[in-house]
Design a protein around this motif. Structure first.
Motif, PDB file in Angstrom:
ATOM      1  N   LEU A 176       0.832  -1.205   0.000  1.00 50.22           N
ATOM      2  CA  LEU A 176       0.000   0.000   0.000  1.00 50.22           C
ATOM      3  C   LEU A 176       0.869   1.258   0.000  1.00 50.22           C
ATOM      4  N   VAL A 177       1.912   1.256   0.823  1.00 41.73           N
ATOM      5  CA  VAL A 177       2.744   2.452   0.983  1.00 41.73           C
ATOM      6  C   VAL A 177       3.668   2.671  -0.209  1.00 41.73           C
ATOM      7  N   THR A 178       4.226   1.586  -0.755  1.00 41.58           N
ATOM      8  CA  THR A 178       5.206   1.746  -1.839  1.00 41.58           C
ATOM      9  C   THR A 178       4.597   1.546  -3.219  1.00 41.58           C
ATOM     10  N   GLY A 179       3.403   0.957  -3.283  1.00 41.56           N
ATOM     11  CA  GLY A 179       2.779   0.700  -4.578  1.00 41.56           C
ATOM     12  C   GLY A 179       3.381  -0.491  -5.305  1.00 41.56           C
ATOM     13  N   PHE A 205      16.436  -0.092   8.083  1.00 48.28           N
ATOM     14  CA  PHE A 205      16.282  -0.265   6.637  1.00 48.28           C
ATOM     15  C   PHE A 205      14.843  -0.395   6.150  1.00 48.28           C
ATOM     16  N   ALA A 206      13.878  -0.426   7.011  1.00 43.55           N
ATOM     17  CA  ALA A 206      12.485  -0.413   6.556  1.00 43.55           C
ATOM     18  C   ALA A 206      11.616   0.213   7.640  1.00 43.55           C
ATOM     19  N   LEU A 207      10.729   1.076   7.223  1.00 47.59           N
ATOM     20  CA  LEU A 207       9.824   1.750   8.162  1.00 47.59           C
ATOM     21  C   LEU A 207       8.580   2.195   7.407  1.00 47.59           C
ATOM     22  N   ALA A 208       7.437   1.885   7.946  1.00 43.26           N
ATOM     23  CA  ALA A 208       6.201   2.390   7.335  1.00 43.26           C
ATOM     24  C   ALA A 208       5.099   2.457   8.384  1.00 43.26           C
ATOM     25  N   VAL A 209       4.257   3.469   8.232  1.00 49.55           N
ATOM     26  CA  VAL A 209       3.075   3.639   9.085  1.00 49.55           C
ATOM     27  C   VAL A 209       1.871   3.732   8.155  1.00 49.55           C
ATOM     28  N   ASP A 229      -3.618   6.140   7.312  1.00 48.69           N
ATOM     29  CA  ASP A 229      -4.618   6.766   8.184  1.00 48.69           C
ATOM     30  C   ASP A 229      -4.217   6.767   9.660  1.00 48.69           C
ATOM     31  N   ALA A 230      -2.973   6.360   9.947  1.00 51.45           N
ATOM     32  CA  ALA A 230      -2.504   6.401  11.343  1.00 51.45           C
ATOM     33  C   ALA A 230      -1.284   7.308  11.478  1.00 51.45           C
ATOM     34  N   ARG A 231      -1.060   8.157  10.468  1.00 52.04           N
ATOM     35  CA  ARG A 231       0.157   8.996  10.497  1.00 52.04           C
ATOM     36  C   ARG A 231      -0.031  10.260  11.329  1.00 52.04           C
ATOM     37  N   GLN A 232       1.091  10.881  11.630  1.00 54.23           N
ATOM     38  CA  GLN A 232       1.148  12.127  12.416  1.00 54.23           C
ATOM     39  C   GLN A 232       0.449  11.994  13.764  1.00 54.23           C
ATOM     40  N   MET A 233       0.560  10.793  14.311  1.00 54.21           N
ATOM     41  CA  MET A 233       0.022  10.567  15.654  1.00 54.21           C
ATOM     42  C   MET A 233       1.075   9.930  16.554  1.00 54.21           C
ATOM     43  N   GLY A 234       2.321   9.938  16.078  1.00 59.04           N
ATOM     44  CA  GLY A 234       3.390   9.443  16.934  1.00 59.04           C
ATOM     45  C   GLY A 234       3.744   7.972  16.773  1.00 59.04           C
ATOM     46  N   VAL A 235       3.082   7.272  15.828  1.00 65.18           N
ATOM     47  CA  VAL A 235       3.377   5.841  15.654  1.00 65.18           C
ATOM     48  C   VAL A 235       4.819   5.650  15.171  1.00 65.18           C
ATOM     49  N   GLY A 236       5.199   6.438  14.136  1.00 62.09           N
ATOM     50  CA  GLY A 236       6.561   6.327  13.604  1.00 62.09           C
ATOM     51  C   GLY A 236       7.591   6.619  14.687  1.00 62.09           C
ATOM     52  N   GLU A 237       7.313   7.642  15.475  1.00 62.86           N
ATOM     53  CA  GLU A 237       8.257   8.002  16.539  1.00 62.86           C
ATOM     54  C   GLU A 237       8.403   6.864  17.553  1.00 62.86           C
ATOM     55  N   GLN A 238       7.295   6.232  17.909  1.00 66.59           N
ATOM     56  CA  GLN A 238       7.389   5.119  18.883  1.00 66.59           C
ATOM     57  C   GLN A 238       8.163   3.949  18.297  1.00 66.59           C
ATOM     58  N   HIS A 280      10.769  13.924   0.780  1.00 66.78           N
ATOM     59  CA  HIS A 280      10.689  14.992   1.788  1.00 66.78           C
ATOM     60  C   HIS A 280      10.003  14.536   3.069  1.00 66.78           C
ATOM     61  N   LEU A 281       9.071  13.591   2.929  1.00 66.84           N
ATOM     62  CA  LEU A 281       8.379  13.093   4.125  1.00 66.84           C
ATOM     63  C   LEU A 281       9.363  12.378   5.044  1.00 66.84           C
ATOM     64  N   PHE A 282      10.138  11.456   4.468  1.00 66.58           N
ATOM     65  CA  PHE A 282      11.146  10.762   5.279  1.00 66.58           C
ATOM     66  C   PHE A 282      12.171  11.764   5.820  1.00 66.58           C
ATOM     67  N   SER A 332      11.787  14.941   6.581  1.00 69.31           N
ATOM     68  CA  SER A 332      11.214  15.692   7.710  1.00 69.31           C
ATOM     69  C   SER A 332      11.102  14.809   8.943  1.00 69.31           C
ATOM     70  N   PHE A 333      10.636  13.581   8.718  1.00 71.13           N
ATOM     71  CA  PHE A 333      10.451  12.678   9.845  1.00 71.13           C
ATOM     72  C   PHE A 333      11.797  12.368  10.518  1.00 71.13           C
ATOM     73  N   PHE A 334      12.774  11.915   9.723  1.00 76.01           N
ATOM     74  CA  PHE A 334      14.049  11.521  10.330  1.00 76.01           C
ATOM     75  C   PHE A 334      14.762  12.708  10.971  1.00 76.01           C
ATOM     76  N   ARG A 335      14.668  13.868  10.317  1.00 74.62           N
ATOM     77  CA  ARG A 335      15.304  15.055  10.896  1.00 74.62           C
ATOM     78  C   ARG A 335      14.689  15.372  12.250  1.00 74.62           C
ATOM     79  N   SER A 336      13.346  15.250  12.313  1.00 82.84           N
ATOM     80  CA  SER A 336      12.678  15.557  13.585  1.00 82.84           C
ATOM     81  C   SER A 336      13.030  14.535  14.649  1.00 82.84           C
ATOM     82  N   GLU A 337      13.474  13.362  14.211  1.00 80.35           N
ATOM     83  CA  GLU A 337      13.872  12.324  15.174  1.00 80.35           C
ATOM     84  C   GLU A 337      15.363  12.411  15.507  1.00 80.35           C
ATOM     85  N   GLY A 338      16.017  13.469  15.057  1.00 82.48           N
ATOM     86  CA  GLY A 338      17.410  13.702  15.446  1.00 82.48           C
ATOM     87  C   GLY A 338      18.442  13.117  14.500  1.00 82.48           C
TER      88      GLY A 338
HETATM   89  C1  LIG Z   1       7.624   8.712   7.628  1.00 77.70           C
HETATM   90  C2  LIG Z   1       6.561   7.995   8.459  1.00 77.70           C
HETATM   91  C3  LIG Z   1       7.133   6.664   8.974  1.00 77.70           C
HETATM   92  C4  LIG Z   1       6.211   8.895   9.677  1.00 77.70           C
HETATM   93  O1  LIG Z   1       5.339   8.190  10.535  1.00 77.70           O
HETATM   94  P1  LIG Z   1       4.319   8.969  11.496  1.00 77.70           P
HETATM   95  O2  LIG Z   1       3.747   7.972  12.438  1.00 77.70           O
HETATM   96  O3  LIG Z   1       3.363   9.766  10.698  1.00 77.70           O
HETATM   97  O4  LIG Z   1       5.292   9.975  12.250  1.00 77.70           O
HETATM   98  P2  LIG Z   1       5.075  10.670  13.685  1.00 77.70           P
HETATM   99  O5  LIG Z   1       3.632  10.962  13.905  1.00 77.70           O
HETATM  100  O6  LIG Z   1       5.739   9.847  14.733  1.00 77.70           O
HETATM  101  O7  LIG Z   1       5.835  12.046  13.460  1.00 77.70           O
HETATM  102  C5  LIG Z   1       7.031  12.389  14.134  1.00 77.70           C
HETATM  103  C6  LIG Z   1       7.544  13.686  13.560  1.00 77.70           C
HETATM  104  O8  LIG Z   1       7.898  13.514  12.167  1.00 77.70           O
HETATM  105  C7  LIG Z   1       7.603  14.731  11.448  1.00 77.70           C
HETATM  106  N1  LIG Z   1       6.576  14.452  10.444  1.00 77.70           N
HETATM  107  C8  LIG Z   1       5.780  13.349  10.361  1.00 77.70           C
HETATM  108  N2  LIG Z   1       4.965  13.439   9.295  1.00 77.70           N
HETATM  109  C9  LIG Z   1       5.235  14.614   8.699  1.00 77.70           C
HETATM  110  C10 LIG Z   1       4.703  15.295   7.562  1.00 77.70           C
HETATM  111  N3  LIG Z   1       3.717  14.753   6.813  1.00 77.70           N
HETATM  112  N4  LIG Z   1       5.229  16.509   7.235  1.00 77.70           N
HETATM  113  C11 LIG Z   1       6.210  17.070   7.984  1.00 77.70           C
HETATM  114  N5  LIG Z   1       6.742  16.483   9.091  1.00 77.70           N
HETATM  115  C12 LIG Z   1       6.267  15.281   9.432  1.00 77.70           C
HETATM  116  C13 LIG Z   1       7.071  15.720  12.469  1.00 77.70           C
HETATM  117  O9  LIG Z   1       8.149  16.501  12.942  1.00 77.70           O
HETATM  118  C14 LIG Z   1       6.554  14.810  13.564  1.00 77.70           C
HETATM  119  O10 LIG Z   1       6.577  15.426  14.835  1.00 77.70           O
HETATM  120  P3  LIG Z   1       5.307  16.339  15.306  1.00 77.70           P
HETATM  121  O11 LIG Z   1       4.098  15.462  15.121  1.00 77.70           O
HETATM  122  O12 LIG Z   1       5.619  16.637  16.722  1.00 77.70           O
HETATM  123  O13 LIG Z   1       5.303  17.507  14.396  1.00 77.70           O
HETATM  124  C15 LIG Z   1       5.255   7.757   7.658  1.00 77.70           C
HETATM  125  O14 LIG Z   1       4.846   8.971   7.086  1.00 77.70           O
HETATM  126  C16 LIG Z   1       5.429   6.743   6.528  1.00 77.70           C
HETATM  127  O15 LIG Z   1       5.278   5.532   6.748  1.00 77.70           O
HETATM  128  N6  LIG Z   1       5.725   7.224   5.327  1.00 77.70           N
HETATM  129  C17 LIG Z   1       5.977   6.315   4.203  1.00 77.70           C
HETATM  130  C18 LIG Z   1       7.331   5.642   4.393  1.00 77.70           C
HETATM  131  C19 LIG Z   1       7.681   4.717   3.286  1.00 77.70           C
HETATM  132  O16 LIG Z   1       7.602   5.070   2.113  1.00 77.70           O
HETATM  133  N7  LIG Z   1       8.088   3.467   3.670  1.00 77.70           N
HETATM  134  C20 LIG Z   1       8.414   2.425   2.709  1.00 77.70           C
HETATM  135  C21 LIG Z   1       9.858   2.422   2.282  1.00 77.70           C
HETATM  136  S1  LIG Z   1      10.961   1.871   3.563  1.00 77.70           S
END
Ligand SMILES: CC(C)(COP(=O)(O)OP(=O)(O)OC[C@H]1O[C@@H](n2cnc3c(N)ncnc32)[C@H](O)[C@@H]1OP(=O)(O)O)[C@@H](O)C(=O)NCCC(=O)NCCS
Length: 164
Positions: free
Chosen positions: A35-38, A97-101, A104-113, A139-141, A143-149
């Motif tokens: 679903l995420v990668t198509g 090496f792999a991460l996906a949320v 409909d469960a994004r931006q709720m802290g699942v990725g961070e956990q 850009h999504l990855f 932003s996410f990874f940068r926010s995670e340090g």
């Molecule tokens: C990247 C991804 C894992 C983030 O998961 P998530 O659960 O939505 O992330 P979180 O809710 O924990 O967000 C943590 C921080 O990341 C950043 N972030 C997350 N989504 C963002 C968005 N859409 N735009 C900008 N920043 C974003 C924010 O800084 C956020 O902190 P905040 O909520 O305090 O602002 C998710 O969007 C995803 O699965 N994307 C597709 C990944 C993919 O293609 N995987 C397959 C190849 S390996």
């Protein structure tokens, strides 16, 4: 993965659990990745999972996030990381090496956990650096990874076109 929105249900959850993957999760992991990668990659995942089962404890970590209560069987996301040592002259380090949320469960802290759980698992085996690789235009990855340090590391990736 049910692509119908579960967002309201998910938002009403105050908690989720992150746990080690189990055999029964594999189908849902494959569906979420497709679903995420198509791109559906059943063989890849079955081979990866078979290898994962054979790895020694502490070499590779595969966690899933699932809802609690009514969402008990809903797979919200997954993360996989592996400890690699001395390749490219690098000290032991943890590769994410792999991460996906699920969408409909994004931006709720699942990725961070998921990231936090993987970081703790690496720390528990005395690995103190975590790395990953992302596409420059993802850009999504970024932003996410940068926010995670995560920041630019000391290595660069090189490649060469081998087509005749
Ligand atoms: C990247 C991804 C894992 C983030 O998961 P998530 O659960 O939505 O992330 P979180 O809710 O924990 O967000 C943590 C921080 O990341 C950043 N972030 C997350 N989504 C963002 C968005 N859409 N735009 C900008 N920043 C974003 C924010 O800084 C956020 O902190 P905040 O909520 O305090 O602002 C998710 O969007 C995803 O699965 N994307 C597709 C990944 C993919 O293609 N995987 C397959 C190849 S390996």
């Amino acid at each position: 993965v049910d692509t119908g929105s579960k967002r309201e249900e998910i938002e009403s959850q105050t908690d989720l659990k992150v746990r080690l993957v189990q055999d029964a999760d594999l189908t849902r992991v494959i569906e979420l990745d497709a679903l995420v990668t198509g791109v559906a990659k059943d063989t890849y995942w079955h081979e990866l999972y078979a290898r994962h089962r054979q790895r020694s404890e502490g070499e590779e970590f595969f966690f899933v996030a699932e809802g609690v209560g009514a969402l008990e069987s809903t797979l919200l996301g997954y993360v996989i990381g592996e400890v690699r040592a001395w390749e490219f002259g690098s000290e032991p380090c943890g590769w994410l090496f792999a991460l996906a949320v699920r969408p409909d469960a994004r931006q709720m802290g699942v990725g961070e956990q998921l990231m936090t759980t993987l970081s703790d698992a690496f720390r528990n085996v005395d690995v103190t650096t975590m790395r990953t690789m992302i596409s420059r235009d993802n850009h999504l990855f970024m932003s996410f990874f940068r926010s995670e340090g995560m920041m630019a590391g000391p290595y660069i990736q090189l490649e060469k076109d081998l087509k005749p």
